[in-house]
Design an enzyme around this catalytic site. Structure first.
Site, short mmCIF file in Angstrom:
data_model
loop_
_atom_site.label_atom_id
_atom_site.label_comp_id
_atom_site.label_asym_id
_atom_site.label_seq_id
_atom_site.Cartn_x
_atom_site.Cartn_y
_atom_site.Cartn_z
N ASN A 176 -17.68 -4.61 3.06
CA ASN A 176 -16.32 -5.13 2.89
C ASN A 176 -15.69 -5.55 4.21
O ASN A 176 -16.16 -5.22 5.28
CB ASN A 176 -15.45 -4.07 2.21
N CYS A 208 -5.30 13.17 5.39
CA CYS A 208 -5.97 14.44 5.12
C CYS A 208 -6.64 14.46 3.75
O CYS A 208 -7.69 15.07 3.54
CB CYS A 208 -4.98 15.61 5.19
N ASP A 228 -12.37 -3.92 -1.09
CA ASP A 228 -13.47 -3.05 -0.63
C ASP A 228 -14.73 -3.28 -1.46
O ASP A 228 -15.49 -2.35 -1.73
CB ASP A 228 -13.06 -1.57 -0.67
N ARG A 263 -29.22 8.70 4.37
CA ARG A 263 -30.00 8.30 3.20
C ARG A 263 -31.51 8.21 3.44
O ARG A 263 -32.24 7.78 2.57
CB ARG A 263 -29.43 7.00 2.61
N GLU A 293 -27.96 12.65 0.34
CA GLU A 293 -28.15 11.34 -0.29
C GLU A 293 -29.55 10.78 -0.05
O GLU A 293 -29.84 9.66 -0.45
CB GLU A 293 -27.11 10.34 0.27
N ASN A 328 -22.38 2.00 -6.54
CA ASN A 328 -22.27 2.23 -5.11
C ASN A 328 -23.67 2.29 -4.49
O ASN A 328 -24.54 1.51 -4.88
CB ASN A 328 -21.40 3.47 -4.85
N GLY A 331 -18.58 1.71 9.16
CA GLY A 331 -17.35 1.93 9.92
C GLY A 331 -16.21 1.00 9.56
O GLY A 331 -15.16 1.04 10.19
N HIS A 375 -9.69 16.52 2.01
CA HIS A 375 -9.23 17.76 1.36
C HIS A 375 -8.68 17.54 -0.03
O HIS A 375 -8.30 18.49 -0.70
CB HIS A 375 -8.20 18.46 2.25
#
Ligand code: CA
Length: 702
Positions: free
Chosen positions: A278, A625, A323, A136, A84, A410, A196, A629
């Site tokens: 957020n 998960c 968010d 970034r 990024e 984003n 976080g 994934h």
């Protein structure tokens, strides 16, 4: 060196229509190339200049010459996770960051690797990161390169040698803090935030002495409950004001409000403008009993650029429950609005509004939705607050939010062209089902969104439905007029999660996209003038620099990041190739090719699991998960597709990885802290079912 050219006339033409631009330092430089300092040809700070417009005044590569643009060199990195970074170019050296906060220095002309630095972030840190082991970029100041590492260190490297000069810990590492954003150096202080809020932390931004790494000040963006008293931080002066906008035991997950991306230096007004993320957890009802604006969640905050003292704020999403981070990149500019020169900032946070805000006091000048918004019908210009639609807060029933958690925009940077006066936005259209999480309990250190993510689980068996869903996901490059708040042109792409933007005086807009194509557009019409297929998904923004009379375009190509790892539907899932830094110039002769890999076959799994066991497995897999994934076992290709993994066939091997943590060094921790061996086996049962059914649908060709 920029020459006088027709381009110059275009710049001056814009000047006459935007009367305020004579105050704009960058425009003056662009229109007077004979006094251009040599450094303007490089890319010395994150957003190009401190205005962070991501506009290059170079024009050797232009509408006429761009068909001859091709790679001159590239470097292949050592893994296939997300890239990024915005590279910097300083005195002929290109500095960039790869995965796991690694730093690289190259000869910007030849691509020769001068040094690399590995901060040796522990593999287990990946679990704290909502959005991949990305970074970034770095900052530069007086011979030092500064990096914020994924595990929360701020480090200074010798720019010549890459040797560590100082390192300081900026977070409590027992909490799920990460750093992925680029530091900025402002008045001899290195400013750094953190992330976080998906797992549960309290956001803040800190300033460290560039020379020594000594902490100078810290500004907390959200309060603690009153019983905890004051912090002894510069934010204490507004702590009471913040607290009045929260209710209940609101800091049980830190409150969120992390400053994980935008930190901009407004030199003209001697202030630092930060974007705040957020709330934690997402759901306002869980976080603050559904009461209060929750300052400074989802806000822009201005701080004194030396002391960090609070100046003003603007909150785009009061009482955020979706968010809707407002930490997206911020662009500073001088615009003439209704005949009056204004010092403004421009930003499109996740909530979908294009904001033009007066930098003097944070007052709202205009706001307009750039994509369809289901949560709001617009901004009330008398209060500056959004008008929410009924049901948007998903109190009684689920709400289909658009934009959703990945946002209408984003972290992928937008650009402001001084050539056209337009802002080019990598916009996204992707809905998300918001559903209250009844019985939510905070899980220490783990994802704690506080919404029922299962509402978004895919109907894995129904290919036609999946196709339908994927067709609703769009990426849109928007050319937007900030004066009229209107779209001028658009280019539509597959899926969201396309790359950041560079605009140039050559009349070009560059953007790489998730399919791996790198495009150049006519900045006025949106006509596509050039494409190079990198064969690697692109998220990062390009840069431009000129050395020895040659203009270069630099680009980090590597797919991943939050949406990239978790969502297979949008763009061509396949095992991802290693990321690359690719540098282009006119008539480049670099030999470039990438070998495409395909997924292996689904595996057959023998075993029997009870229905209720499978339900437990599904719940754990889809809530946790799947964030890496893929939902219903469908991987985007950044992380392994477990339905195709031999490990799935072997109970002991599965336990050693998923429970004991045998692959922790690669970022796959063991989950013994949260789940029993039986639960881990239940997840195997659920994924085995997915694999067996997939195999039945798509038998392996002999
Ligand atoms: Ca977030």
């Amino acid at each position: 060196m920029t020459r006088k050219s027709p381009q110059l006339l275009i710049i001056l033409g814009i000047c006459s229509t935007l009367m305020g631009c004579s105050k704009n330092e960058d425009l003056l430089i662009a229109s007077a190339p004979e006094i251009t300092p040599p450094t303007i040809n490089e890319w010395r700070v994150h957003g190009g200049t401190s205005l962070e417009q991501r506009y290059s005044p170079l024009n050797q590569i232009n509408k006429n010459t761009v068909p001859r643009l091709s790679p001159v060199w590239h470097h292949q990195f050592d893994d296939a996770r997300g890239l990024e970074a915005t590279p910097l170019v300083i005195d002929g050296v290109l500095y960039t960051t790869g995965t796991w906060s690694k730093v690289y220095a190259f000869d910007a002309r030849t691509g020769e690797l001068k040094w690399q630095y590995d901060p040796k972030v522990a593999g287990s840190t990946a679990f704290k990161a909502c959005c991949d082991v990305v970074n970034r970029g770095v900052a530069y100041h007086e011979g030092r390169i500064f990096i914020g590492t994924l595990d929360g260190r701020l480090e200074a490297l010798n720019a010549e040698s890459g040797k560590l000069e100082w390192s300081t810990l900026t977070v409590d590492q027992s909490l799920p803090y990460t750093i992925t954003g680029a530091p900025r150096v402002i008045n001899e202080q290195v400013i750094i935030g953190n992330g976080g809020a998906e797992n549960g932390v309290r956001g803040y931004v800190s300033a460290y002495a560039a020379s020594s790494g000594e902490l100078r000040w810290r500004f907390y963006t959200v309060p603690t409950v009153a019983e905890k008293g004051f912090d002894g931080a510069i934010s204490d002066s507004v702590l009471t004001m913040m607290r009045e906008t929260w209710q209940g035991n609101f800091d049980f997950l830190g409150g969120g409000g992390t400053v994980w991306d935008a930190i901009v230096h407004d030199q003209a007004l001697e202030q630092i403008i930060i974007g705040v993320g957020n709330g934690s957890p997402w759901d306002h009802k869980l976080r603050s009993e559904g009461v209060g604006d929750n300052l400074f969640v989802s806000s822009i905050v201005a701080l004194d650029d030396k002391t960090g003292e609070y100046r003003w704020h603007y909150q785009g999403t009061p009482g955020d429950t979706w968010d809707f981070t407002q930490t997206q990149p911020i662009i500073l500019a001088d615009l003439t609005i209704d005949g009056e020169p204004r010092q403004v900032l421009m930003q499109v946070p996740k909530n979908g509004f294009f904001y033009v805000i007066d930098r003097k006091d944070g007052s709202l000048i205009s706001a307009k939705g750039i994509v369809p918004q289901t949560w709001t019908s617009g901004v009330d210009m008398t209060t500056g607050r959004p008008i929410e639609t009924e049901g948007a807060r998903y109190e009684d029933k689920p709400f289909v939010g658009s934009p959703g958690g990945i946002g209408a925009h984003n972290w992928h940077p937008m650009a402001f062209s001084q050539n056209t006066g337009l802002v080019y936005i990598p916009a996204q259209i992707a809905a998300f089902v918001y559903k209250s999480f009844s019985g939510f309990k905070a899980n220490e250190g783990a994802p704690n969104w506080g919404v029922d993510y299962l509402a978004n689980a895919l109907p894995s068996e129904e290919e036609a439905v999946l196709k339908q869903i994927s067709e609703t996901l769009r990426g849109v490059l928007l050319a937007w007029d900030p004066l009229t708040q209107k779209e001028v042109w658009r280019a539509e792409h597959e899926g969201p999660w396309n790359g950041g933007i560079l605009a140039t005086a050559g009349g070009l807009v560059f953007q790489g996209i998730a399919t791996g194509e790198f495009h150049a557009y006519d900045d006025q019409t949106g006509k596509r003038l050039w494409t190079f297929d990198t064969d690697i998904g692109i998220m990062a923004p390009p840069i431009s620099y000129q050395l020895d009379g040659v203009q270069y375009i630099g680009l980090m190509a590597g797919y991943g990041g939050g949406y990239g790892v978790s969502t297979p539907l949008a763009v061509d899932p396949h095992p991802r190739p290693n990321g690359r830094l690719i540098v282009f110039a006119l008539n480049g002769t670099d030999e470039y090719s990438v070998e495409r890999k395909e997924f292996g076959p689904f595996v057959a799994v023998i075993g029997e699991w009870q229905e209720d066991t499978l339900a437990v497995g599904r719940e754990i897999y889809e809530r946790g998960c799947s964030l890496c994934h893929g939902p219903s076992g469908r991987s985007s290709g950044v992380m392994p597709d477990l339905r195709r993994s031999a490990v799935l066939q072997n109970k002991e091997a599965w336990q050693s990885i998923v429970y004991d943590g045998a692959l922790e060094s690669r970022g796959m921790i063991g989950f013994s802290k949260w789940y029993s061996r039986e639960e881990v086996e239940a997840v195997r049962g659920y994924v085995a079912g997915l694999a067996n059914r997939a195999l039945a649908r798509e038998p392996v060709a002999d």
